[in-house]
Scaffold this motif. Sequence first.
Motif, short mmCIF file in Angstrom:
data_model
loop_
_atom_site.label_atom_id
_atom_site.label_comp_id
_atom_site.label_asym_id
_atom_site.label_seq_id
_atom_site.Cartn_x
_atom_site.Cartn_y
_atom_site.Cartn_z
N PRO A 94 39.49 71.17 37.32
CA PRO A 94 39.91 71.69 38.60
C PRO A 94 41.74 71.68 38.23
O PRO A 94 42.38 72.77 38.91
CB PRO A 94 39.79 70.64 39.67
CG PRO A 94 38.61 70.01 39.39
CD PRO A 94 38.53 69.96 37.78
N ASN A 95 42.06 71.05 37.53
CA ASN A 95 43.61 71.10 37.18
C ASN A 95 43.92 71.52 35.93
O ASN A 95 45.23 71.36 35.43
CB ASN A 95 44.24 69.54 37.36
CG ASN A 95 43.40 68.73 36.44
OD1 ASN A 95 42.46 69.06 35.97
ND2 ASN A 95 44.23 67.47 36.16
N GLY A 96 42.94 72.30 35.31
CA GLY A 96 43.27 72.92 34.01
C GLY A 96 42.38 72.66 33.01
O GLY A 96 41.33 71.89 33.10
N TRP A 97 42.82 72.99 31.75
CA TRP A 97 41.93 72.85 30.54
C TRP A 97 42.04 71.43 30.11
O TRP A 97 43.33 70.93 29.93
CB TRP A 97 42.10 73.79 29.60
CG TRP A 97 41.69 75.12 29.68
CD1 TRP A 97 42.56 76.06 30.22
CD2 TRP A 97 40.40 75.49 29.74
NE1 TRP A 97 41.89 77.32 30.44
CE2 TRP A 97 40.37 77.05 30.14
CE3 TRP A 97 39.16 75.33 29.22
CZ2 TRP A 97 39.36 77.82 30.06
CZ3 TRP A 97 38.01 75.88 29.32
CH2 TRP A 97 38.19 77.35 29.75
N LYS A 98 41.13 70.51 29.72
CA LYS A 98 41.37 69.18 29.21
C LYS A 98 40.52 69.19 27.73
O LYS A 98 39.30 69.68 27.70
CB LYS A 98 40.68 68.18 30.07
CG LYS A 98 40.67 66.77 29.61
CD LYS A 98 40.27 65.89 30.68
CE LYS A 98 40.37 64.42 30.02
NZ LYS A 98 39.27 63.40 30.83
N ARG A 99 40.88 68.56 27.00
CA ARG A 99 40.35 68.46 25.51
C ARG A 99 39.43 67.33 25.66
O ARG A 99 39.73 66.27 26.17
CB ARG A 99 41.39 68.11 24.51
CG ARG A 99 40.85 68.37 23.33
CD ARG A 99 41.99 68.34 22.10
NE ARG A 99 41.06 68.11 20.65
CZ ARG A 99 41.67 67.72 19.73
NH1 ARG A 99 42.99 67.45 19.79
NH2 ARG A 99 41.14 67.49 18.78
N ILE A 100 38.20 67.61 25.07
CA ILE A 100 37.11 66.54 24.99
C ILE A 100 36.62 66.45 23.62
O ILE A 100 36.70 67.50 22.93
CB ILE A 100 35.84 66.70 26.17
CG1 ILE A 100 35.31 68.41 25.84
CG2 ILE A 100 36.39 67.06 27.57
CD1 ILE A 100 34.05 68.81 26.33
N ASN A 101 35.73 65.46 23.40
CA ASN A 101 35.50 65.04 22.10
C ASN A 101 34.17 66.13 21.87
O ASN A 101 34.11 66.22 20.54
CB ASN A 101 35.02 63.66 22.10
CG ASN A 101 36.13 62.70 22.14
OD1 ASN A 101 37.25 63.29 21.69
ND2 ASN A 101 35.97 61.67 22.72
N ARG A 102 33.24 66.04 22.67
CA ARG A 102 32.01 66.83 22.32
C ARG A 102 31.29 67.14 23.61
O ARG A 102 31.80 66.76 24.97
CB ARG A 102 31.02 66.02 21.45
CG ARG A 102 30.57 64.80 22.19
CD ARG A 102 29.68 64.02 21.19
NE ARG A 102 29.14 62.75 21.92
CZ ARG A 102 28.21 62.00 21.81
NH1 ARG A 102 27.66 62.31 20.89
NH2 ARG A 102 28.10 61.13 22.58
#
Length: 106
Positions: A94-102
């Motif tokens: 909801p607050n933008g793009w977030k980098r995740i592991n997989r």
Amino acid sequence: MLLLEKIKRPRMLRSNYDITVFQTPKYGEDKGYQKVYRISIEANNHEEALYETFRIFNVPDLLPSDYKGRYMATRDVIFIDEGRRGHFYYRLQPNGWKRINRILLH
């Protein structure tokens, strides 16, 4: 800001990013992601590539004719493949793009 960056940075320094969009069969699920579409986008960095991808898949006039998924929404995942430089997953929050592991595929 993005327009200013395009003016400052010459076209030949931009990179092509291989992007794959993953969505779940039903909106809002956390598991069972499926590959929906693969596209190549020219951008300066990941942030600009994510912006352009979101724009393409949320503006009806820009949608590719062979795209079968829904509009991009929260919890959808974008995979950026840079070959030897690495693989990167980003999830729309909801607050933008977030980098995740997989992601969890079915």
